[in-house]
Design an enzyme around this catalytic site. Structure first.
Site, PDB file in Angstrom:
ATOM      1  N   CYS A 144      -5.258  12.868  12.774  1.00 43.72           N
ATOM      2  CA  CYS A 144      -6.094  11.326  12.149  1.00 43.72           C
ATOM      3  C   CYS A 144      -5.625  11.036  13.763  1.00 43.72           C
ATOM      4  CB  CYS A 144      -5.646  10.085  11.407  1.00 43.72           C
ATOM      5  SG  CYS A 144      -3.942   9.630  11.086  1.00 43.72           S
ATOM      6  N   ASP A 184       3.636   0.926  11.751  1.00 42.85           N
ATOM      7  CA  ASP A 184       3.157   0.255  11.409  1.00 42.85           C
ATOM      8  C   ASP A 184       3.359  -0.876  11.591  1.00 42.85           C
ATOM      9  OD1 ASP A 184       2.457   2.696  10.131  1.00 42.85           O
ATOM     10  OD2 ASP A 184       3.183   1.622   8.171  1.00 42.85           O
ATOM     11  N   LYS A 192       0.713  -1.018  -0.208  1.00 39.08           N
ATOM     12  CA  LYS A 192       0.377  -0.108  -0.203  1.00 39.08           C
ATOM     13  C   LYS A 192       0.825   0.941  -0.469  1.00 39.08           C
ATOM     14  CE  LYS A 192      -2.266   1.654   3.756  1.00 39.08           C
ATOM     15  NZ  LYS A 192      -1.617   3.394   4.303  1.00 39.08           N
ATOM     16  N   ASN A 193       1.240   1.269   1.231  1.00 36.31           N
ATOM     17  CA  ASN A 193       2.660   2.408   0.940  1.00 36.31           C
ATOM     18  C   ASN A 193       3.793   3.045  -0.157  1.00 36.31           C
ATOM     19  OD1 ASN A 193       1.420   3.097   2.991  1.00 36.31           O
ATOM     20  ND2 ASN A 193       3.171   2.098   5.097  1.00 36.31           N
ATOM     21  N   ILE A 251       7.046   7.606  17.011  1.00 34.20           N
ATOM     22  CA  ILE A 251       6.885   7.669  15.411  1.00 34.20           C
ATOM     23  C   ILE A 251       5.671   9.216  15.663  1.00 34.20           C
ATOM     24  CG2 ILE A 251       6.458   8.129  12.731  1.00 34.20           C
ATOM     25  CD1 ILE A 251       9.416   6.713  13.699  1.00 34.20           C
ATOM     26  N   ARG A 254       0.178  14.499  12.941  1.00 33.43           N
ATOM     27  CA  ARG A 254       0.775  14.451  11.452  1.00 33.43           C
ATOM     28  C   ARG A 254       0.496  15.411  10.433  1.00 33.43           C
ATOM     29  NH1 ARG A 254      -1.360   8.707   9.343  1.00 33.43           N
ATOM     30  NH2 ARG A 254       0.560   8.931   7.908  1.00 33.43           N
ATOM     31  N   PRO A 255       1.750  16.874  10.930  1.00 33.33           N
ATOM     32  CA  PRO A 255       1.782  18.095  10.361  1.00 33.33           C
ATOM     33  C   PRO A 255       1.608  17.720   8.910  1.00 33.33           C
ATOM     34  CG  PRO A 255       3.278  17.837  11.745  1.00 33.33           C
ATOM     35  CD  PRO A 255       2.040  17.017  11.962  1.00 33.33           C
ATOM     36  N   VAL A 256       1.808  19.080   7.944  1.00 31.37           N
ATOM     37  CA  VAL A 256       2.965  19.067   6.550  1.00 31.37           C
ATOM     38  C   VAL A 256       3.376  19.500   5.853  1.00 31.37           C
ATOM     39  CG1 VAL A 256       1.402  17.136   5.527  1.00 31.37           C
ATOM     40  CG2 VAL A 256       0.774  19.660   5.198  1.00 31.37           C
ATOM     41  N   ASP A 257       4.573  20.834   7.164  1.00 29.28           N
ATOM     42  CA  ASP A 257       5.175  21.221   6.951  1.00 29.28           C
ATOM     43  C   ASP A 257       6.443  21.445   6.758  1.00 29.28           C
ATOM     44  OD1 ASP A 257       5.616  19.904   9.882  1.00 29.28           O
ATOM     45  OD2 ASP A 257       7.275  21.184  11.184  1.00 29.28           O
ATOM     46  N   LEU A 258       6.944  20.241   6.744  1.00 32.90           N
ATOM     47  CA  LEU A 258       8.241  19.938   5.945  1.00 32.90           C
ATOM     48  C   LEU A 258       7.823  19.446   5.340  1.00 32.90           C
ATOM     49  CD1 LEU A 258       9.167  16.844   8.759  1.00 32.90           C
ATOM     50  CD2 LEU A 258      10.257  19.186   8.398  1.00 32.90           C
ATOM     51  N   ARG A 296      -8.899  -0.374   4.221  1.00 37.59           N
ATOM     52  CA  ARG A 296      -7.590   0.388   3.496  1.00 37.59           C
ATOM     53  C   ARG A 296      -6.399  -0.187   3.100  1.00 37.59           C
ATOM     54  NH1 ARG A 296      -5.684   4.328   7.267  1.00 37.59           N
ATOM     55  NH2 ARG A 296      -4.616   4.490   6.083  1.00 37.59           N
ATOM     56  N   ARG A 330      -4.877  10.375   4.489  1.00 40.20           N
ATOM     57  CA  ARG A 330      -4.029  11.551   4.394  1.00 40.20           C
ATOM     58  C   ARG A 330      -2.226  10.965   3.208  1.00 40.20           C
ATOM     59  NH1 ARG A 330      -2.726  14.565   8.170  1.00 40.20           N
ATOM     60  NH2 ARG A 330      -0.309  13.723   7.686  1.00 40.20           N
TER      61      ARG A 330
HETATM   62  C1  UD1 Z   1       1.417   6.001   3.063  1.00 38.64           C
HETATM   63  C2  UD1 Z   1       2.677   5.738   4.434  1.00 38.64           C
HETATM   64  O1  UD1 Z   1       3.495   5.787   3.256  1.00 38.64           O
HETATM   65  N1  UD1 Z   1       2.065   6.299   5.142  1.00 38.64           N
HETATM   66  C3  UD1 Z   1       3.036   5.934   6.140  1.00 38.64           C
HETATM   67  C4  UD1 Z   1       3.810   6.912   5.812  1.00 38.64           C
HETATM   68  O2  UD1 Z   1       3.101   7.871   6.715  1.00 38.64           O
HETATM   69  P1  UD1 Z   1       3.783   9.646   7.063  1.00 38.64           P
HETATM   70  O3  UD1 Z   1       4.628   9.845   5.088  1.00 38.64           O
HETATM   71  O4  UD1 Z   1       2.466  10.479   6.850  1.00 38.64           O
HETATM   72  O5  UD1 Z   1       4.465   9.668   7.918  1.00 38.64           O
HETATM   73  P2  UD1 Z   1       5.921  10.680   7.937  1.00 38.64           P
HETATM   74  O6  UD1 Z   1       6.833   9.808   8.386  1.00 38.64           O
HETATM   75  O7  UD1 Z   1       5.664  11.610   7.517  1.00 38.64           O
HETATM   76  O8  UD1 Z   1       5.468  11.024   9.683  1.00 38.64           O
HETATM   77  C5  UD1 Z   1       6.140  10.925  11.089  1.00 38.64           C
HETATM   78  C6  UD1 Z   1       6.923  11.387  11.207  1.00 38.64           C
HETATM   79  O9  UD1 Z   1       7.033  13.489  11.183  1.00 38.64           O
HETATM   80  C7  UD1 Z   1       5.563  14.119  11.418  1.00 38.64           C
HETATM   81  N2  UD1 Z   1       5.940  14.752  10.920  1.00 38.64           N
HETATM   82  C8  UD1 Z   1       6.263  14.646   9.094  1.00 38.64           C
HETATM   83  C9  UD1 Z   1       5.723  15.183   8.258  1.00 38.64           C
HETATM   84  C10 UD1 Z   1       5.534  16.394   8.014  1.00 38.64           C
HETATM   85  O10 UD1 Z   1       5.673  17.920   8.038  1.00 38.64           O
HETATM   86  N3  UD1 Z   1       5.623  16.817   9.319  1.00 38.64           N
HETATM   87  C11 UD1 Z   1       6.160  16.314  10.428  1.00 38.64           C
HETATM   88  O11 UD1 Z   1       6.423  17.056  11.674  1.00 38.64           O
HETATM   89  C12 UD1 Z   1       4.800  12.869  11.712  1.00 38.64           C
HETATM   90  O12 UD1 Z   1       3.765  13.485  12.533  1.00 38.64           O
HETATM   91  C13 UD1 Z   1       5.769  11.695  12.550  1.00 38.64           C
HETATM   92  O13 UD1 Z   1       5.578  11.862  13.816  1.00 38.64           O
HETATM   93  O14 UD1 Z   1       4.948   6.655   7.006  1.00 38.64           O
HETATM   94  C14 UD1 Z   1       4.356   6.394   8.435  1.00 38.64           C
HETATM   95  C15 UD1 Z   1       6.165   6.751   9.650  1.00 38.64           C
HETATM   96  O15 UD1 Z   1       6.482   4.866   9.105  1.00 38.64           O
HETATM   97  C16 UD1 Z   1       3.846   5.186   8.690  1.00 38.64           C
HETATM   98  O16 UD1 Z   1       3.514   5.223   9.664  1.00 38.64           O
HETATM   99  C17 UD1 Z   1       2.755   5.399   7.446  1.00 38.64           C
HETATM  100  O17 UD1 Z   1       2.694   4.130   7.187  1.00 38.64           O
HETATM  101  C1  PEP Z   2      -1.086   4.799   9.348  1.00 35.96           C
HETATM  102  C2  PEP Z   2      -1.058   3.874   8.620  1.00 35.96           C
HETATM  103  O1  PEP Z   2      -1.311   4.278   6.869  1.00 35.96           O
HETATM  104  P1  PEP Z   2      -1.143   5.849   6.735  1.00 35.96           P
HETATM  105  O2  PEP Z   2      -0.442   7.201   6.758  1.00 35.96           O
HETATM  106  O3  PEP Z   2      -1.819   6.003   5.323  1.00 35.96           O
HETATM  107  O4  PEP Z   2      -2.834   6.480   7.437  1.00 35.96           O
HETATM  108  C3  PEP Z   2      -0.561   2.425   7.849  1.00 35.96           C
HETATM  109  O5  PEP Z   2      -0.797   1.868   6.826  1.00 35.96           O
HETATM  110  O6  PEP Z   2      -0.314   2.212   9.083  1.00 35.96           O
END
Ligand code: UD1
Ligand code: PEP
Length: 419
Positions: free
Chosen positions: A117, A306, A22-23, A328, A122-126, A398, A93
């Site tokens: 969620c 995960d 999936k990822n 995480i 889970r911000p997207v600032d980065l 999902r 997301r």
């Molecule tokens: C679709 C997908 O591939 N989802 C995976 C992806 O989620 P996802 O890509 O959302 O996870 P991230 O690796 O970005 O998140 C890691 C950490 O960084 C933080 N963060 C992230 C981005 C940002 O802009 N700012 C910030 O602070 C997040 O809140 C979290 O605490 O990686 C996670 C960590 O391995 C997995 O649990 C998810 O299954």
């Molecule tokens: C957290 C997960 O996925 P997503 O980032 O799509 O929410 C996951 O696959 O366990």
């Protein structure tokens, strides 16, 4: 709403086919926005999340065909609508992964902010900071990210202050079409990122440093179509490895790659579960009792967040205690109260859970709160005496394809109750 009913106590024996990840599938599908295509993804899983991504890309104007028998997805065309609406982004997301490709190819995009969620804020600032360093202008307005790059994106050195899978993927895709060289420092190293990089190279991108935390991307003028096999799902494989371990069975994880299981395989062995490479995948078996092991979630190659909930189910019936620390996501222990309702002895202290193993769990009706929490309750149910009913199965759908059918085929007493 569908529910899953199961009765525990049967060791699992046989072979389980592992699907495409999936990822990996979600960013690969978003990468279709980078070229006219066609991008042909083989080993494509049929999941709610891949259907949501297909819907999102289709509303952008792409053609998306998924042959679920051949497990092939074909994507291509030109985006005619550059808006990713709230209704789709809030469902999943990973929708935010369209931002980098849209901006890189079309110079603008309007993507709903995903919001938090169940597992954390889970911000997207980065993602945003990196794209801004590449020349994008991004305004946040009415819950949307309005991004433009009128003169196109330009290469930049982007340093991630925290390892982020999604930000690495968004920036990697954007950088393939940027003007000049981009360097991503402290990049995530998950196998799904390597998979995306290999697909982008097949599409004509220039990328070096794959598998390291420093990716170098030299932008090209245009990408083209390609055919790419999606990497097997290491989290699905790890989940079924825990299922074999918790029931004391022996299962071949068909198509799984041992090197992608990494720390999860090492920790499973410490816990008393054998994990060995086999000609057609990975064999998992348990010959003796389970032992408590401490784990801490970390970015790859560390123990995957995960897999945390599934491993906790295993530790709930292990001999001795285990400390499981989640580094995480700040809220990823929602399976704990439900497991405790099944007789587990788990206490949460901040970001750590102390699991004191019990000899037997007992089946109960339980409520799933997120994808991996849901499957961890199914694992607990496989080890429990009596009947377990897992409610809110939509979380499970999902990320797991025909989970109950795959478990039933290796001997589990499990069925879906349509609702
Ligand atoms: C679709 C997908 O591939 N989802 C995976 C992806 O989620 P996802 O890509 O959302 O996870 P991230 O690796 O970005 O998140 C890691 C950490 O960084 C933080 N963060 C992230 C981005 C940002 O802009 N700012 C910030 O602070 C997040 O809140 C979290 O605490 O990686 C996670 C960590 O391995 C997995 O649990 C998810 O299954
Ligand atoms: C957290 C997960 O996925 P997503 O980032 O799509 O929410 C996951 O696959 O366990």
């Amino acid at each position: 709403m569908d529910r899953i009913r199961l009765r525990g106590g049967r060791p699992l024996r046989g072979s389980i086919p592992i699907g495409g990840a999936k990822n990996a599938a979600l960013p690969l599908m978003a990468a279709a926005l980078l070229s006219e295509g066609p991008l042909v993804l083989t080993n494509a899983p049929a999941l709610d999340d891949t259907r949501t991504m297909a819907g999102l890309l289709a509303q952008h104007g792409l053609s998306v065909e998924h042959d679920t028998i051949a497990r092939t997805m074909t994507l291509g065309g030109t985006a005619t609508n550059l808006v990713a609406p709230y209704d789709l982004v809030r469902k999943m997301r990973a929708s935010v992964l369209v931002l980098g490709p849209l901006l890189a190819r079309y110079g603008e995009a309007k993507v709903s902010l995903p919001g938090g969620c169940a597992i954390g804020t889970r911000p997207v600032d980065l993602h945003l900071k990196g794209l801004e360093e590449m020349g994008a202008k991004i305004d946040l307005d009415s819950g949307y990210m309005n991004a433009t790059a009128p003169g196109g994106l330009r290469g930049a050195k982007v340093f991630f202050t925290q390892v982020s899978v999604g930000a690495t993927e968004n920036l990697l895709m954007a950088a393939t079409l940027a003007d000049g060289m981009t360097e991503l420092v402290n990049a995530a190293r998950e196998p799904e990122i390597d998979d995306l990089a290999h697909c982008l190279i097949a599409m004509g991108a220039k990328i070096e440093g794959i598998g390291t935390d420093r990716l170098r991307i030299e932008g090209v003028k245009a990408l083209h179509g390609a055919t790419h096999p999606i990497v097997p799902d290491r989290i699905e494989a790890g989940t079924f490895a825990c299922a074999a371990g918790i029931t004391g069975g022996e299962v071949l994880l068909e198509g799984a790659k041992l090197e992608h299981l990494g720390t999860v395989a090492r920790v499973l062995r410490e816990a008393g579960v054998e994990v060995e490479e086999a000609p057609r995948g990975v064999v998992v078996k348990r010959l003796s009792g389970l032992r408590g092991v401490d784990v801490m979630t970390e970015p790859f190659p560390g123990f995957a967040t995960d897999m945390q909930a599934q491993f906790m189910a295993l530790m709930a019936v292990a001999e001795g205690a285990s400390m499981i620390t989640e580094t995480i996501f700040e809220n990823r222990f929602m399976h704990v109260p439900e497991m405790n309702r099944m007789g587990a002895r788990i206490n949460v202290h901040g970001s750590s859970a102390i699991v004191r193993g019990v000899s037997r769990l007992s089946g109960a009706p339980v409520m799933a709160t997120d994808l991996r929490a849901s499957v961890s309750l199914i694992l607990a149910g496989l080890a429990a005496g009596g009947e377990t009913i897992v409610n809110r199965v939509y979380h499970l759908d999902r990320g797991y394809e025909r989970l109950e059918a795959k478990l039933a085929a290796v001997g589990a007493d499990i069925e879906r109750l349509p609702g």
